[in-house]
Design a protein around this motif. Sequence first.
Motif, short mmCIF file in Angstrom:
data_model
loop_
_atom_site.label_atom_id
_atom_site.label_comp_id
_atom_site.label_asym_id
_atom_site.label_seq_id
_atom_site.Cartn_x
_atom_site.Cartn_y
_atom_site.Cartn_z
N UNK A 1 -14.95 -0.02 -19.52
CA UNK A 1 -15.15 -0.82 -18.31
C UNK A 1 -14.84 0.04 -17.10
N UNK A 2 -15.74 0.14 -16.18
CA UNK A 2 -15.59 1.02 -15.04
C UNK A 2 -15.61 0.20 -13.76
N UNK A 3 -14.60 -0.61 -13.55
CA UNK A 3 -14.56 -1.49 -12.39
C UNK A 3 -13.97 -0.78 -11.19
N UNK A 4 -14.37 -1.22 -10.01
CA UNK A 4 -13.85 -0.67 -8.76
C UNK A 4 -12.55 -1.39 -8.42
N UNK A 5 -11.46 -0.64 -8.41
CA UNK A 5 -10.15 -1.23 -8.13
C UNK A 5 -9.69 -0.96 -6.71
N UNK A 6 -10.54 -0.38 -5.89
CA UNK A 6 -10.13 -0.04 -4.52
C UNK A 6 -9.70 -1.25 -3.69
N UNK A 7 -10.27 -2.45 -3.89
CA UNK A 7 -9.79 -3.58 -3.09
C UNK A 7 -8.42 -4.12 -3.53
N UNK A 8 -7.96 -3.71 -4.70
CA UNK A 8 -6.68 -4.20 -5.20
C UNK A 8 -5.53 -3.65 -4.38
N UNK A 9 -4.50 -4.47 -4.19
CA UNK A 9 -3.28 -3.99 -3.52
C UNK A 9 -2.48 -3.15 -4.52
N UNK A 10 -1.53 -2.39 -4.01
CA UNK A 10 -0.68 -1.60 -4.90
C UNK A 10 0.07 -2.50 -5.88
N UNK A 11 0.54 -3.63 -5.40
CA UNK A 11 1.28 -4.54 -6.26
C UNK A 11 0.38 -5.08 -7.38
N UNK A 12 -0.87 -5.36 -7.06
CA UNK A 12 -1.81 -5.83 -8.09
C UNK A 12 -2.09 -4.73 -9.11
N UNK A 13 -2.21 -3.50 -8.61
CA UNK A 13 -2.45 -2.38 -9.51
C UNK A 13 -1.26 -2.16 -10.44
N UNK A 14 -0.06 -2.26 -9.89
CA UNK A 14 1.15 -2.10 -10.72
C UNK A 14 1.17 -3.17 -11.80
N UNK A 15 0.84 -4.39 -11.43
CA UNK A 15 0.81 -5.48 -12.42
C UNK A 15 -0.21 -5.18 -13.51
N UNK A 16 -1.38 -4.67 -13.13
CA UNK A 16 -2.40 -4.30 -14.13
C UNK A 16 -1.91 -3.15 -15.00
N UNK A 17 -1.25 -2.18 -14.39
CA UNK A 17 -0.75 -1.04 -15.16
C UNK A 17 0.31 -1.50 -16.15
N UNK A 18 1.20 -2.37 -15.71
CA UNK A 18 2.23 -2.90 -16.61
C UNK A 18 1.60 -3.66 -17.78
N UNK A 19 0.44 -4.23 -17.54
CA UNK A 19 -0.26 -4.97 -18.59
C UNK A 19 -1.08 -4.04 -19.50
N UNK A 20 -1.00 -2.73 -19.23
CA UNK A 20 -1.65 -1.76 -20.11
C UNK A 20 -3.04 -1.32 -19.70
N UNK A 21 -3.48 -1.62 -18.50
CA UNK A 21 -4.81 -1.22 -18.03
C UNK A 21 -4.75 0.21 -17.45
N UNK A 22 -5.33 1.14 -18.16
CA UNK A 22 -5.28 2.54 -17.73
C UNK A 22 -6.01 2.78 -16.41
#
Length: 194
Positions: A1-22
Amino acid sequence: MNSDLSPYSDQQLVARARAGHEDAYRELLGRYKAVVYRLIVKHIGDADEAMDLTQETFVAGFSALARYDGERSFRIWISRVALNKCRDWGRRRKVRSFFSRALPLESAHHVASDIPAPDMEVNDRLELARVRAAVGQLPEKLREVLLLRGMDEVSQSEAAAMLDVSEKTIETRLYRARTRLKALLAGTGERDQG
């Protein structure tokens, strides 16, 4: 999956990373790798070592992501990790320096000369080396503030957050750092505790 994560906030990205999303790790790395590298290279003065320390910073930061509280920006948080890596590197460098000086001269044939290559910029290089040496003589607390505020152009409040001190402390340390640096460059070397 090659989604664009640029609109995500840092906090949202951290939450995704903690959930295992590389992909979240890659996005955070993409956003802050250059910032962290510039911070480190200005603190240690060695571009090659700065690349290694940048990698170490992100490895350490990502492995400690559970401790990121989201109250401050990720940039400030990862910058604190980078500053800690610079401090560790400085301590290791002092130890290596001690042991390298303890070696017999005949075993030091592989050491490169510190003399700058002859060219039109010799005076500039010597002056830059003189300033770097003077900055290197500053106590760590003063040197960090001087580099953050003067070279990295970090705001006073951001520097306070990175170093976990008050803004007034940043202001005081910056004043002391500039005063001490001026004295070192003038050759008086006056001592100032800070």
